[in-house]
Structures are given as C-alpha cells and as structure tokens.
Design a protein around this motif. Structure first.
Motif, PDB file in Angstrom:
ATOM      1  N   VAL A  94      -9.757  -9.733   1.910  1.00  0.00           N
ATOM      2  CA  VAL A  94      -9.164  -8.779   0.969  1.00  0.00           C
ATOM      3  C   VAL A  94      -7.699  -9.152   0.784  1.00  0.00           C
ATOM      4  O   VAL A  94      -6.946  -9.251   1.760  1.00  0.00           O
ATOM      5  CB  VAL A  94      -9.276  -7.335   1.496  1.00  0.00           C
ATOM      6  CG1 VAL A  94      -8.622  -6.365   0.515  1.00  0.00           C
ATOM      7  CG2 VAL A  94     -10.737  -6.960   1.734  1.00  0.00           C
ATOM      8  N   ILE A  95      -7.298  -9.392  -0.473  1.00  0.00           N
ATOM      9  CA  ILE A  95      -5.927  -9.785  -0.782  1.00  0.00           C
ATOM     10  C   ILE A  95      -5.249  -8.687  -1.583  1.00  0.00           C
ATOM     11  O   ILE A  95      -5.760  -8.253  -2.599  1.00  0.00           O
ATOM     12  CB  ILE A  95      -5.917 -11.108  -1.594  1.00  0.00           C
ATOM     13  CG1 ILE A  95      -6.362 -12.251  -0.697  1.00  0.00           C
ATOM     14  CG2 ILE A  95      -4.532 -11.416  -2.168  1.00  0.00           C
ATOM     15  CD1 ILE A  95      -7.657 -12.858  -1.110  1.00  0.00           C
ATOM     16  N   GLY A  96      -4.090  -8.242  -1.103  1.00  0.00           N
ATOM     17  CA  GLY A  96      -3.295  -7.281  -1.865  1.00  0.00           C
ATOM     18  C   GLY A  96      -2.219  -8.003  -2.642  1.00  0.00           C
ATOM     19  O   GLY A  96      -2.131  -9.235  -2.600  1.00  0.00           O
ATOM     20  N   VAL A  97      -1.376  -7.264  -3.361  1.00  0.00           N
ATOM     21  CA  VAL A  97      -0.319  -7.917  -4.139  1.00  0.00           C
ATOM     22  C   VAL A  97       1.076  -7.711  -3.558  1.00  0.00           C
ATOM     23  O   VAL A  97       2.042  -8.284  -4.060  1.00  0.00           O
ATOM     24  CB  VAL A  97      -0.341  -7.471  -5.628  1.00  0.00           C
ATOM     25  CG1 VAL A  97      -1.447  -8.197  -6.373  1.00  0.00           C
ATOM     26  CG2 VAL A  97      -0.484  -5.971  -5.766  1.00  0.00           C
ATOM     27  N   ILE A  98       1.191  -6.931  -2.489  1.00  0.00           N
ATOM     28  CA  ILE A  98       2.528  -6.650  -1.962  1.00  0.00           C
ATOM     29  C   ILE A  98       3.046  -7.808  -1.105  1.00  0.00           C
ATOM     30  O   ILE A  98       4.195  -8.250  -1.277  1.00  0.00           O
ATOM     31  CB  ILE A  98       2.545  -5.302  -1.220  1.00  0.00           C
ATOM     32  CG1 ILE A  98       2.416  -4.184  -2.264  1.00  0.00           C
ATOM     33  CG2 ILE A  98       3.817  -5.143  -0.387  1.00  0.00           C
ATOM     34  CD1 ILE A  98       2.461  -2.786  -1.737  1.00  0.00           C
TER      35      ILE A  98
END
Lengths: 266, 266
Positions: A94-98
């Motif tokens: 799971v990749i976030g953008v922060i």
C-alpha cells in the motif's frame, strides 16, 4: 498469490488522484490501472478521521476484490487518516502520497518548507512528521486551504477570485519566506500556475505525483511485480457518482486511453 | 396515529437547513424539532439525482423512526430530486422548500425573476415549474452557482473573492435586469449581504425559510397537529459527521437552545 500481470489499484475522493494516476501511467506505461473516484462522498478533507477511514476502507475493499497487486492512496487526506489502517488490512503493498511528497520536499535541499493541504491533512501533522524525519533541522509551516478543492473541481483555476483566496491562504508562507512549498493535496497541481504567481517564482513547488510513481516502481521491482507485458496497459475507471467533469479531466490526462467511466456503489 | 405532541423532523446536507429550522422555531416556538445534517456526505448539489434520492431516503428514514409528525426537507437540492419520492414513502406530511420559495417570489409581484441554486437544483428546473404555475407570464432566468455552498460553509461571506465569484455568477441576472432573485439554496441566506451588494439594492432577494415555516404552520393547523404545549419546544441536533463549524453556526441561530450535537451513522 500476487502476480505481475495483475493491475495497480488507485483511489481518491474525486479527480485529484488523476494527477497521480497520470504520473504512474507515464512511468509505467505497460501496467494495467484500475482507478476509483469516490465522487458520491467527496470531498474527504473537511470530514473527521473516523469518517475518512470508513470511506477509505470501502474504496480499498472494492479495489482489493479486483485482485490488484498494489494499492495507491492517491489522496493526501486518506493517506493521513487511513494509511496505517489500510496497510494492516491489505495483503498487497500500500503506497500513500505523503511519504513521496516529503521525499520530494527534502530533495529540494531547502530548509524553510511550507505545506498546504485540506483541514484533515494539516490537522494530522502527517507531513510535518514525514519531513522532520528526512530534514531534522527543517523549519516547517503549514496551513489548511479548504476552498482549493472546490475551486479546482469547478475549474476556477484561472479566475481572479482564486488568486485572492490564495493571497489570503498563502500570506503566512510569504511572511515566513518559505523556499519550498508542498502541494499537499492531489487536487492542488491543477492550481499550480496560480499558486506559483502568488508565492513568487523563487519558491519551489513540489507535489507527490512523480515521486509516488517512482516509489511505486521501486516497490514493484523489488517484489518482482513489474508487468512483463510489451503492449500498453489497460486503464479502467470507476466512480461512485456519475460526473461529466470527471470524464472531461480524465480525457485531458489520458486521451484515447480513457474510454469509459463506470458507476459503482460501495 | 400521529399526535400533536410529536416532533417536527428537518434535514439538510449540512448547515444550510439551519436557516429554515430557525424560521420554524421562531414561528412555532413550542414545537419540538429534530434536525439532521448529513455532513458526512455533503455537498448534495454537485451529485446525481439518483445519489441525492438515496441520501434523502436515508436521512428521512432516520427521522421517521423518531416518530415525527411532519418532515421538512430543508434543502433545495433534496427537494428538487426527492420530494415526490419522500411523499410516497412517508405517512406524515412532507414539506419541501421549493414551493415556499416560489410562493415568496410570486408574492413580490415582479415579472422578471432570477433563480440561483446548486447544479442539481437548477438542472431539475423545479423552480421554473413552480414559479410558472404561480406567475404564468413571468420571465425566469436561472444559473447554477456551485462555489457558493463551500464559500458559505468556510465562512468566506465577507471575503472579496466571494464578491468576485458572485460578479461572475450574477452577471447574466444583472444584464437581464431581474427584479426578484430567489436564493434557491438554504445556504445562500448566509451570503445575502454580498449578493445584495452585487445585484444592487433594487433587486428583491427572497428565500424559502420564512415561507416554508408559515407553510408548515398552515398544514399542521389544518391537520390539528399544532403543539398544545405552553413551554418552549425541545431542539435536538444530529449530524453524520462531527463538525465544529456546525455547532458554531447552530449556536448563532439558536443560542442556549442549542445544547449538543450527536453523531449518527445512516
């Protein structure tokens, strides 16, 4: 078992995440992408953490049922509220953008760093934590800019009112002489020109899109999940509410690769 | 059986309907009122008719389970999309805000009538139909003003940008020399001063709040459902998401009668 031929799943509350999807598609043109915009419940940024986690869980469940090989939260608000929750829930990366946004800010080498985002993102202090980890002596100032998402969604980027609203929101950053400004919401690149005019040409604007794409590339490579296909990837778009503007903006980003938008109920 | 001692149920997507609830509370101070703001899913006005009907059904079901004696849809968007649906569903009188808004416009005696509202309200042409029925020779012009709800929710009523945005939205009404302008969204009274400045002092602004309250009074009287209590009515507030601004605005409207806001999941 997760296979390299599976699609990448991406979600956002609306059109903002298309800026991230476009960067991923440009860097990884052979990957299949399934995009979900939760347009029936947008915006997320004005809502409580509990509500945002619930919405993010619904969106992620929808994509995980499509057998994706990785999940990208293309929304800063949902990343700030729900990244840990979704990492526990999902069996795929799971990749976030922060984290990518913070990396992009650190890469500018500047020490006076500003962050703008939604109420929920700024309240979470997630950017401050992520930037401080990379640049311990950074001077970080941040402010919520809740009207920027509606202005971007309504295509008011070039309207003089947007400039006036930006002058109000960005005054503390100008006073603090920020050198780098993080566009901490995936909608904000749609207002980049106006933001640059208001803060001045010397301030470096960074967003998460390109960094998130290369972050995703590295993870897929490490896990041997990069697509082996030689043909162009297939792009599939879903939204929780019909929305002509969504299709328009998606067409601007993806041209002929955007063929249709399917409405779904989460 | 419906009894006069039961409460009046009122719902809106957020704070806009408080303008209607305040008018009802002022005209009928002895009535118990249960108010629901669907803040987890606001705004309604940018969404499709099917989605708005679904949300209105959830909100109405919540209130009907509380044994209300009448249901007020304090939202023009939900009235335009779901009034007929909710009238079939509910066994108690259902009052929308569009018929009262049209009555208020007709009562001004003017023939050149403008209507502003959300995308969904304007697209429905519900105001045009309702006004035309009352003033067959009226010249009616209407336009959607999608940014006004966010500007009202964010308390930007007095910001110069609001004036610039209103100048863009209202230019066609000024060219058409409208004599009466209907604020066809329960949020818009929060921007009344700025709207009046932009269209000029000669244009009569009307909204649904006071007319909806007297409409409700007449229906309750006719059905012998007016409260016989002599003490002040009890006001109860629910929202689908926690929201400090909601409590603030509710306090401005209801003072000490606003005691608490309870979060519910529809």
């Amino acid at each position: 078992m997760t296979e390299s031929g599976q699609a990448i799943g991406i979600f956002d509350s609306g059109v903002g995440g298309l800026t991230v999807a476009a960067a991923i598609s440009a860097l990884l043109p052979n990957e299949d992408i399934i995009y979900l915009g939760d347009t029936a419940r947008l915006p997320y940024g004005s809502k409580s953490k509990e509500t945002i986690i619930r919405y993010a869980e619904h969106a992620a469940s929808f994509l995980l049922k499509k057998q994706i090989k990785a999940l990208v939260i293309a929304c800063n608000t949902a990343t700030a509220a729900a990244l840990d929750f979704l990492r526990e829930m999902a069996l795929v990366p799971v990749i976030g953008v922060i984290e990518p946004g913070a990396l992009a800010a650190a890469a500018t080498g500047k020490k006076v760093i500003g962050v703008i985002g939604t109420n929920a993102t700024i309240k979470s202090r997630a950017y401050e934590t992520a930037i401080r980890r990379l640049v311990p002596d950074a001077q970080i100032i941040s402010a919520a800019c809740p009207l920027l998402v509606p202005l971007a969604e309504e295509n008011f980027a070039a309207h003089p009112a947007t400039r006036l609203i930006l002058e109000t929101y960005l005054a503390p950053f100008i006073s603090a002489k920020v050198e780098t400004l993080v566009l901490g919401c995936t909608h904000y690149p749609l207002l980049r020109t106006a933001v640059q005019e208001v803060v001045g040409q010397n301030v470096i604007l960074v967003d998460s899109a390109a960094t998130a794409a290369s972050y995703l590339h590295d993870i897929l490579q490490e896990k041997e999940l990069l697509s082996a296909k030689e043909s162009a990837g297939k792009l599939t778009f879903f939204a929780t509410d019909t929305n002509e503007r969504f299709s328009q903006i998606a067409k601007n980003f993806f041209g002929e690769h955007f063929t249709s938008l399917t409405q779904v109920d989460l």
